[in-house]
Design a protein around this motif. Sequence first.
Motif, PDB file in Angstrom:
ATOM      1  N   ASN A   1      -4.570  -8.032  30.867  1.00  0.00           N
ATOM      2  CA  ASN A   1      -5.937  -8.356  30.467  1.00  0.00           C
ATOM      3  C   ASN A   1      -6.823  -8.546  31.707  1.00  0.00           C
ATOM      4  O   ASN A   1      -6.653  -9.500  32.462  1.00  0.00           O
ATOM      5  CB  ASN A   1      -5.908  -9.645  29.633  1.00  0.00           C
ATOM      6  CG  ASN A   1      -7.293 -10.088  29.203  1.00  0.00           C
ATOM      7  OD1 ASN A   1      -8.253  -9.320  29.278  1.00  0.00           O
ATOM      8  ND2 ASN A   1      -7.391 -11.327  28.749  1.00  0.00           N
ATOM      9  N   ILE A   2      -7.753  -7.620  31.914  1.00  0.00           N
ATOM     10  CA  ILE A   2      -8.698  -7.713  33.033  1.00  0.00           C
ATOM     11  C   ILE A   2     -10.053  -8.200  32.505  1.00  0.00           C
ATOM     12  O   ILE A   2     -11.033  -8.220  33.230  1.00  0.00           O
ATOM     13  CB  ILE A   2      -8.860  -6.339  33.734  1.00  0.00           C
ATOM     14  CG1 ILE A   2      -7.491  -5.721  34.017  1.00  0.00           C
ATOM     15  CG2 ILE A   2      -9.599  -6.463  35.054  1.00  0.00           C
ATOM     16  CD1 ILE A   2      -6.663  -6.510  35.024  1.00  0.00           C
ATOM     17  N   GLY A   3     -10.102  -8.522  31.226  1.00  0.00           N
ATOM     18  CA  GLY A   3     -11.385  -8.832  30.589  1.00  0.00           C
ATOM     19  C   GLY A   3     -11.692 -10.304  30.472  1.00  0.00           C
ATOM     20  O   GLY A   3     -12.485 -10.700  29.605  1.00  0.00           O
ATOM     21  N   GLY A   4     -11.090 -11.121  31.322  1.00  0.00           N
ATOM     22  CA  GLY A   4     -11.358 -12.558  31.241  1.00  0.00           C
ATOM     23  C   GLY A   4     -12.838 -12.892  31.399  1.00  0.00           C
ATOM     24  O   GLY A   4     -13.335 -13.817  30.760  1.00  0.00           O
ATOM     25  N   GLU A   5     -13.532 -12.129  32.224  1.00  0.00           N
ATOM     26  CA  GLU A   5     -14.945 -12.418  32.434  1.00  0.00           C
ATOM     27  C   GLU A   5     -15.752 -12.160  31.159  1.00  0.00           C
ATOM     28  O   GLU A   5     -16.625 -12.944  30.788  1.00  0.00           O
ATOM     29  CB  GLU A   5     -15.492 -11.566  33.585  1.00  0.00           C
ATOM     30  CG  GLU A   5     -16.913 -11.886  33.992  1.00  0.00           C
ATOM     31  CD  GLU A   5     -17.066 -13.322  34.495  1.00  0.00           C
ATOM     32  OE1 GLU A   5     -16.058 -13.928  34.896  1.00  0.00           O
ATOM     33  OE2 GLU A   5     -18.199 -13.832  34.459  1.00  0.00           O
ATOM     34  N   GLY A   6     -15.448 -11.037  30.491  1.00  0.00           N
ATOM     35  CA  GLY A   6     -16.145 -10.742  29.243  1.00  0.00           C
ATOM     36  C   GLY A   6     -15.849 -11.786  28.178  1.00  0.00           C
ATOM     37  O   GLY A   6     -16.739 -12.206  27.428  1.00  0.00           O
ATOM     38  N   GLN A   7     -14.597 -12.231  28.107  1.00  0.00           N
ATOM     39  CA  GLN A   7     -14.229 -13.245  27.122  1.00  0.00           C
ATOM     40  C   GLN A   7     -14.862 -14.593  27.477  1.00  0.00           C
ATOM     41  O   GLN A   7     -15.220 -15.371  26.579  1.00  0.00           O
ATOM     42  CB  GLN A   7     -12.694 -13.341  27.068  1.00  0.00           C
ATOM     43  CG  GLN A   7     -12.051 -12.074  26.505  1.00  0.00           C
ATOM     44  CD  GLN A   7     -10.775 -11.670  27.206  1.00  0.00           C
ATOM     45  OE1 GLN A   7     -10.069 -12.509  27.747  1.00  0.00           O
ATOM     46  NE2 GLN A   7     -10.457 -10.380  27.203  1.00  0.00           N
TER      47      GLN A   7
ATOM     48  N   VAL B   1      -4.883  -1.398  27.633  1.00  0.00           N
ATOM     49  CA  VAL B   1      -5.625  -2.660  27.593  1.00  0.00           C
ATOM     50  C   VAL B   1      -6.390  -2.894  28.897  1.00  0.00           C
ATOM     51  O   VAL B   1      -7.441  -3.546  28.893  1.00  0.00           O
ATOM     52  CB  VAL B   1      -4.653  -3.818  27.274  1.00  0.00           C
ATOM     53  CG1 VAL B   1      -3.785  -4.146  28.481  1.00  0.00           C
ATOM     54  CG2 VAL B   1      -5.410  -5.047  26.823  1.00  0.00           C
ATOM     55  N   VAL B   2      -5.904  -2.333  29.993  1.00  0.00           N
ATOM     56  CA  VAL B   2      -6.634  -2.471  31.262  1.00  0.00           C
ATOM     57  C   VAL B   2      -8.009  -1.806  31.138  1.00  0.00           C
ATOM     58  O   VAL B   2      -9.041  -2.385  31.525  1.00  0.00           O
ATOM     59  CB  VAL B   2      -5.833  -1.835  32.416  1.00  0.00           C
ATOM     60  CG1 VAL B   2      -6.674  -1.809  33.689  1.00  0.00           C
ATOM     61  CG2 VAL B   2      -4.546  -2.607  32.663  1.00  0.00           C
ATOM     62  N   ILE B   3      -8.011  -0.609  30.588  1.00  0.00           N
ATOM     63  CA  ILE B   3      -9.263   0.140  30.452  1.00  0.00           C
ATOM     64  C   ILE B   3     -10.203  -0.548  29.459  1.00  0.00           C
ATOM     65  O   ILE B   3     -11.391  -0.762  29.733  1.00  0.00           O
ATOM     66  CB  ILE B   3      -8.982   1.582  29.990  1.00  0.00           C
ATOM     67  CG1 ILE B   3      -8.033   2.290  30.975  1.00  0.00           C
ATOM     68  CG2 ILE B   3     -10.291   2.358  29.847  1.00  0.00           C
ATOM     69  CD1 ILE B   3      -8.574   2.410  32.376  1.00  0.00           C
TER      70      ILE B   3
ATOM     71  N   ILE C   1     -11.680  -3.879  30.736  1.00  0.00           N
ATOM     72  CA  ILE C   1     -12.699  -3.672  31.782  1.00  0.00           C
ATOM     73  C   ILE C   1     -14.024  -3.248  31.135  1.00  0.00           C
ATOM     74  O   ILE C   1     -15.096  -3.770  31.464  1.00  0.00           O
ATOM     75  CB  ILE C   1     -12.231  -2.608  32.796  1.00  0.00           C
ATOM     76  CG1 ILE C   1     -11.122  -3.173  33.691  1.00  0.00           C
ATOM     77  CG2 ILE C   1     -13.406  -2.131  33.658  1.00  0.00           C
ATOM     78  CD1 ILE C   1     -10.535  -2.167  34.652  1.00  0.00           C
ATOM     79  N   LEU C   2     -13.943  -2.306  30.202  1.00  0.00           N
ATOM     80  CA  LEU C   2     -15.165  -1.831  29.549  1.00  0.00           C
ATOM     81  C   LEU C   2     -15.803  -2.932  28.701  1.00  0.00           C
ATOM     82  O   LEU C   2     -17.040  -3.042  28.630  1.00  0.00           O
ATOM     83  CB  LEU C   2     -14.846  -0.600  28.690  1.00  0.00           C
ATOM     84  CG  LEU C   2     -14.393   0.638  29.473  1.00  0.00           C
ATOM     85  CD1 LEU C   2     -14.043   1.771  28.530  1.00  0.00           C
ATOM     86  CD2 LEU C   2     -15.473   1.086  30.455  1.00  0.00           C
ATOM     87  N   LEU C   3     -14.973  -3.749  28.063  1.00  0.00           N
ATOM     88  CA  LEU C   3     -15.524  -4.835  27.241  1.00  0.00           C
ATOM     89  C   LEU C   3     -16.250  -5.881  28.087  1.00  0.00           C
ATOM     90  O   LEU C   3     -17.120  -6.595  27.585  1.00  0.00           O
ATOM     91  CB  LEU C   3     -14.409  -5.484  26.417  1.00  0.00           C
ATOM     92  CG  LEU C   3     -13.940  -4.657  25.209  1.00  0.00           C
ATOM     93  CD1 LEU C   3     -12.677  -5.260  24.595  1.00  0.00           C
ATOM     94  CD2 LEU C   3     -15.037  -4.550  24.156  1.00  0.00           C
TER      95      LEU C   3
END
Length: 340
Positions: free
Chosen positions: A74-80, A133-135, A138-140
């Motif tokens: 999960n690279i989307g911690g910032e979006g979450q 999920v990486v992609i 990141i996009l989210l």
Amino acid sequence: MKPLARFLLAVAALLALMAVTLAVFGLPLRDSLELLAKGAGGDGVAWTRTAVRATPLLFCALGTILAWRAGMFNIGGEGQFIVGGISAATFARLAEGAPPMVLTVGMLACSIAGGGVYATFAGWLHVRRGVQVVISTILLNFVALQLLGWVVSGPLQQRTGGLPMSDRLPEAAMLWRLSRQSDLHGGVFLALFAAFGVALWLYGTRAGFRLRLVGEGPRVARAAGMDAGRIQVMAMAASGAFCGLAGGVEYSALAGQIGAGFSQQWGFLAIPVALVGALHPLGALVAAVGFGALFAGTENLARFTPEGGTLGYAIQGAAVLGFVAWQALRERRIRRTGVA
């Protein structure tokens, strides 16, 4: 090597790394280290600043650990984190006039739900549609940034108009703080409790064992009859919930309103915190305090030199590169000698 020796070696390596980084920036070593130390722990205010900086790092790092331990990068911690803040602000607007306690609890609950649902979507895409999920995460992140810009200029914009930000929360609805003169808030203790809770769950329960097994050996987990996909989606939900809670705490304890600058990169910064903490909740606790102290110290240093503002990021990046190199050397030694 014993854990204590490893810890002392890591501290020594970090100090050496700080000295080298200061030298590269051309800063006087002794004076700069003194300013960093005073900013991070020179007095009660400095300790409070360190704890407050460490809190969102720890929440997001715990979320990262849960997802990565399940094999979901999960690279989307910032979006979450952003969606968690938006969810909390939305509840505050909708429940305007409710008792302060209801507002506070509701904001935190909504931030958990918002971040969790947002990350669950990426998990579902991975398990059911094969989207990496990486992609997707990141996009989210970019989607969340666009959503933030829209809500603070539209539905959540303050009623007086003008600036793109929400109305300020009533003081009574803010998360508990030690005093008006201090930034120390209840979220600090909540993060501390969460770190021990996640460690206990991950290493002391059957559900935690299943999550780790899915991450380390998904084929073995499936052969044992586990629904690996469901466990990975649930791990993403928990991961997003912690990142969303970080956003909710930041909103309800410190900011009191959200604007276009609500994103502070905590979700991204938590990834190296989780890595340096060896993807262990208690390791992340130590790493978060360390990096929190680093950010607090560099804020003090930035008052005296313009390079101080970027020094923390440079040291953090160098620390991660050093950690990755150490891990590679360690794995190489284990392969050669067979001894961990």
